[in-house]
Design an enzyme around this catalytic site. Sequence first.
Site, PDB file in Angstrom:
ATOM      1  N   GLU A 190      33.295  53.902  38.269  1.00 18.35           N
ATOM      2  CA  GLU A 190      31.931  54.316  38.185  1.00 18.35           C
ATOM      3  C   GLU A 190      31.778  54.661  36.531  1.00 18.35           C
ATOM      4  OE1 GLU A 190      29.494  54.632  40.657  1.00 18.35           O
ATOM      5  OE2 GLU A 190      31.156  53.452  41.147  1.00 18.35           O
ATOM      6  N   LYS A 205      30.265  58.071  49.676  1.00 20.32           N
ATOM      7  CA  LYS A 205      30.319  57.132  50.796  1.00 20.32           C
ATOM      8  C   LYS A 205      30.481  57.661  52.233  1.00 20.32           C
ATOM      9  CE  LYS A 205      31.972  53.707  47.370  1.00 20.32           C
ATOM     10  NZ  LYS A 205      33.101  53.384  46.411  1.00 20.32           N
ATOM     11  N   GLY A 302      33.958  45.211  42.598  1.00 17.64           N
ATOM     12  CA  GLY A 302      34.212  44.085  41.577  1.00 17.64           C
ATOM     13  C   GLY A 302      32.684  43.496  41.792  1.00 17.64           C
TER      14      GLY A 302
END
Length: 437
Positions: A190, A205, A302
């Site tokens: 991040e 999350k 990614g």
Amino acid sequence: MNPVKIGLLGLGTVGCGTVAVLGRNADEIARRAGRGIRVVTAAARDLSRPRACDLEDVRLTTNPVEVVDDPEVEVVVELMGGTEPARELVLRAIAAGKHVVTANKALVALHGNEIFARAHERGVMVAFEAAVAGGIPIIKALREGLAGNRIDWVAGIINGTGNFILTEMRDHGRDFADVLAEAQSLGYAEADPTFDVEGIDAAHKLCILAAIAFGIPLQFDRIHIEGISRITREDVAFASELGYRIKHLGIARRAEAGFELRVHPTLIPERRLIANVDGVMNAVLVHGDAVGPTLYYGAGAGAEATASAVVADLVDVVRALTADPENRVPHLAFQPGALSDQPILPMTEVRTSFYLRLRACDRPGVLADITRILGQHSISIEAILQREPDPERGEATIIMLTHEVREGDMQAAIAQLEALQHLTSPVTRIRMEALGR
Ligand code: NAP
Ligand code: HSE
């Protein structure tokens, strides 16, 4: 039919990955969606920066409001990160009747209740598959594929950077800081990498997963969060000797009195598939009452892995453009008026087994004192390992695995243990999960 026109907020790792995947797979995507999908405008902070994607036909601006307000744009894809100005821009897009796709878990976890309410009123979609576990379609699996189940628990390795660091430390004895720098250069971390290593990103999350699994509002501030920065190579080695792996897990569990929501390093038996998920890979284990355990595995971060999820959301949005808003899949899986108000349990009420590492003076009676205190708090020992004492320091290392215990009792026992004169350093405690049923 004309292609659907997209406005992109952000041209970093995920933004450029999305442009690249939309370009390379344009035909396949159009065959699936029923229409082409074309990025017509995009915003970034610094337009002179070289970009890893072809932006020849894209109008660029440094002003994200221009992208949102562009009359040509039908769907806004938010890939800037952070909560402001992302929240304002997303709400502006919704108010203008535009659909939104975002990969921003912080935004969804902290402001999702407000955003989904506005989107519901306005009849637009807000899709966020890329916000959880990168390229793994876990939102779709939970919201649709498992819709027939009562979800008992969800446990996941949901931060690629953290898992990459733990794996490199264990397999190659590398330093924490070195591996973190590599994760940053690979575009996994991040903007503020403490979000990755201190568990905040995983908690964002988990907050989303729990809402969708249990039909509860997003409640980020009720999550217990611990990071991986205090895990030592010694603990990794002891865990391995005892047949366990240390993984940074997000766990959401349905208990009798409410829900457990927690992110912390966890010992898992090494025979479990999830214990062998290494590097930047993520995995989410979901236990449903009908299906039993199911495991979802893939790249957690990614450029193109995340773009895979962003583009899947775009395809869903395009397919649903003509569908009646009342008959779309609800944002948080359950109908907005049917969310449960069952409480999130305080951490003291959570029950788990523990790994304890104690350092104590090598004197008679020390072990007896330790076991007496544990016994007083109804903590039963499952396994014990004592290393030969270090003759120079006159100090012994004792490792214990306990049976399941209430967290509040363990906290009280540790406070009493740390008050013992023979203990030479604070007790290290890591929770354990069998993840079997
Ligand atoms: P990033 O590489 O830092 O890219 C952010 C982009 O947003 C950059 O292009 C930046 O412009 C632009 N931007 C930021 N603030 C802006 C502003 N005020 N006005 C205009 N442009 C602005 O971030 P990322 O890794 O792609 O992550 C994007 C989002 O995806 C985040 O929410 C992240 O949590 C999420 N995500 C990332 C991954 C991953 O693997 N990286 C995986 C899943 C989800 P400049 O380039 O000019 O600075
Ligand atoms: N920083 C995040 C991670 C990106 O490492 O998992 C994917 O959400």
